[in-house]
Design an enzyme around this catalytic site. Structure first.
Site, mmCIF file in Angstrom:
data_model
loop_
_atom_site.group_PDB
_atom_site.id
_atom_site.type_symbol
_atom_site.label_atom_id
_atom_site.label_comp_id
_atom_site.label_asym_id
_atom_site.label_seq_id
_atom_site.Cartn_x
_atom_site.Cartn_y
_atom_site.Cartn_z
ATOM 1 N N LYS A 29 63.967 108.585 -25.340
ATOM 2 C CA LYS A 29 62.996 109.056 -24.338
ATOM 3 C C LYS A 29 63.705 109.791 -23.197
ATOM 4 O O LYS A 29 63.259 110.850 -22.756
ATOM 5 C CB LYS A 29 62.168 107.872 -23.811
ATOM 6 C CG LYS A 29 61.207 107.312 -24.854
ATOM 7 C CD LYS A 29 60.549 105.992 -24.472
ATOM 8 C CE LYS A 29 59.662 105.483 -25.616
ATOM 9 N NZ LYS A 29 59.003 104.198 -25.347
ATOM 10 N N GLN A 50 59.306 99.247 -21.030
ATOM 11 C CA GLN A 50 59.488 99.143 -22.474
ATOM 12 C C GLN A 50 59.093 97.744 -22.956
ATOM 13 O O GLN A 50 59.488 96.743 -22.367
ATOM 14 C CB GLN A 50 60.949 99.461 -22.836
ATOM 15 C CG GLN A 50 61.193 99.607 -24.327
ATOM 16 C CD GLN A 50 60.511 100.815 -24.964
ATOM 17 O OE1 GLN A 50 60.258 101.820 -24.318
ATOM 18 N NE2 GLN A 50 60.189 100.704 -26.233
ATOM 19 N N ASP A 73 52.134 105.173 -20.338
ATOM 20 C CA ASP A 73 51.914 104.539 -21.641
ATOM 21 C C ASP A 73 50.432 104.355 -21.940
ATOM 22 O O ASP A 73 50.064 103.965 -23.045
ATOM 23 C CB ASP A 73 52.574 103.149 -21.656
ATOM 24 C CG ASP A 73 53.859 103.144 -22.447
ATOM 25 O OD1 ASP A 73 53.995 103.988 -23.348
ATOM 26 O OD2 ASP A 73 54.716 102.293 -22.165
HETATM 27 N N1 GUN Z 1 57.504 99.471 -27.634
HETATM 28 C C1 GUN Z 1 57.269 100.073 -28.816
HETATM 29 N N2 GUN Z 1 56.594 101.222 -28.629
HETATM 30 C C2 GUN Z 1 56.403 101.343 -27.300
HETATM 31 C C3 GUN Z 1 55.767 102.320 -26.480
HETATM 32 O O1 GUN Z 1 55.219 103.329 -26.930
HETATM 33 N N3 GUN Z 1 55.793 102.073 -25.148
HETATM 34 C C4 GUN Z 1 56.381 100.976 -24.632
HETATM 35 N N4 GUN Z 1 56.330 100.813 -23.325
HETATM 36 N N5 GUN Z 1 56.959 100.047 -25.348
HETATM 37 C C5 GUN Z 1 56.974 100.238 -26.673
#
Ligand code: GUN
Length: 281
Positions: free
Chosen positions: A48, A92, A115
């Site tokens: 990311k 996350q 998100d």
């Molecule tokens: N864990 C797995 N996929 C994601 C996501 O798209 N966002 C976040 N914050 N955590 C994750």
């Protein structure tokens, strides 16, 4: 369906939006929060941050120890909420045991929730108003659109009911006039269900293949959101070689939905920044 290709196009669009924001005096900034040292989380976050740099989005990472208290984590989110330089906040998931994930998500101010997980954003989506929408479901819709897979009138089956994937994807598809069935661990006769799907989305993430050739409808679109590491290699839910002979469209793993999730996070970051300054792209 080539996720790297479509993600590249989304990122080009994001570059233009970053330039527009800069003309209005905003240099978009994404703040990420990792708690603990889960290796999968660390590698997702690395991807990311790298992608953010590629499109000119600044990013800052906050890495807290696994034994961080709820109060301390919420205090950090409070600071990020009020820091006018921060446009997007991503925590996350999953969080280490002992932390209340729901409370953490609700602590993020909705207009910085890149998100799309805050109940305000999830609720708007469920009410048919799409603003900040969860990245993976948004990416799935973009892939289907790019390859002109008909969604309106389709029978769509999703194997996943999480807040991160199944529920928001069901709402996005409903908003586009699909007939949606959401399946889960207690669904009887799952393969009977999957065989009816014009669009099948699987997001289970177990080592054994969930979707084999005889589980899918001929010429259907099969989207693989599953992700597991088997013998050091990344693999999805779908037995690609077998299903590829039956389906009309299929996403590979890696190189399918994964890059789309990252591209949509970048798109959500510029969207969040534009909402914050009242700019319409
Ligand atoms: N864990 C797995 N996929 C994601 C996501 O798209 N966002 C976040 N914050 N955590 C994750």
């Amino acid at each position: 369906m080539d996720g790297r290709l479509v993600a590249g196009e989304v990122k080009q669009q994001v570059v233009q939006h970053v330039q527009q924001l800069e003309k209005h005096g905003t240099e978009p900034l994404l703040a990420t929060v990792q708690v603990g040292d889960d290796s999968a989380s660390a590698s997702y976050l690395k991807a990311k941050h790298k992608a953010a740099v590629e499109v000119g989005i600044r990013s800052e990472s906050h890495h807290l120890p696994a034994d961080t208290s709820q109060d301390k984590l919420e205090a950090l989110l409070g600071q990020l909420n009020t820091n006018p330089k921060v446009n997007g906040i991503l925590v996350q998931l999953p969080l280490p045991p002992g932390l209340d994930e729901e409370k953490v998500i609700e602590r993020i101010i909705p207009y910085k929730d890149v998100d799309g997980l805050h109940p305000i954003n999830a609720g708007k989506l469920a009410a048919g108003r799409e603003e900040l929408v969860a990245c993976t479901p948004k990416g799935v819709i973009k892939l289907l659109n790019y390859y002109k897979v008909p969604v309106a009138g389709s029978r769509t089956v999703i194997i996943n009911r999480s807040n991160l994937v199944g529920r928001p994807l069901a709402n996005l598809l409903l908003n586009r006039d699909a007939t949606v069935t959401v399946c889960h661990s207690k669904t009887p006769n799952l393969s009977g269900m999957t065989r009816t799907a014009d669009i099948l989305v699987s997001a289970v993430g177990k080592e054994i293949f969930q979707i084999r050739g005889d589980h899918v409808k001929p010429h259907s679109a099969v989207v693989d959101v599953g992700l597991t590491r088997v013998d050091g290699k990344l693999r999805g839910d779908v037995d690609f070689d077998k299903v590829n002979r039956v389906a009309g469209y299929i996403t590979p793993v890696p190189g399918g939905v994964g890059p789309m999730t990252v591209a949509c996070l970048l798109e959500n970051t510029v969207l969040a920044a534009s909402i914050q300054i009242g700019l319409k792209f």
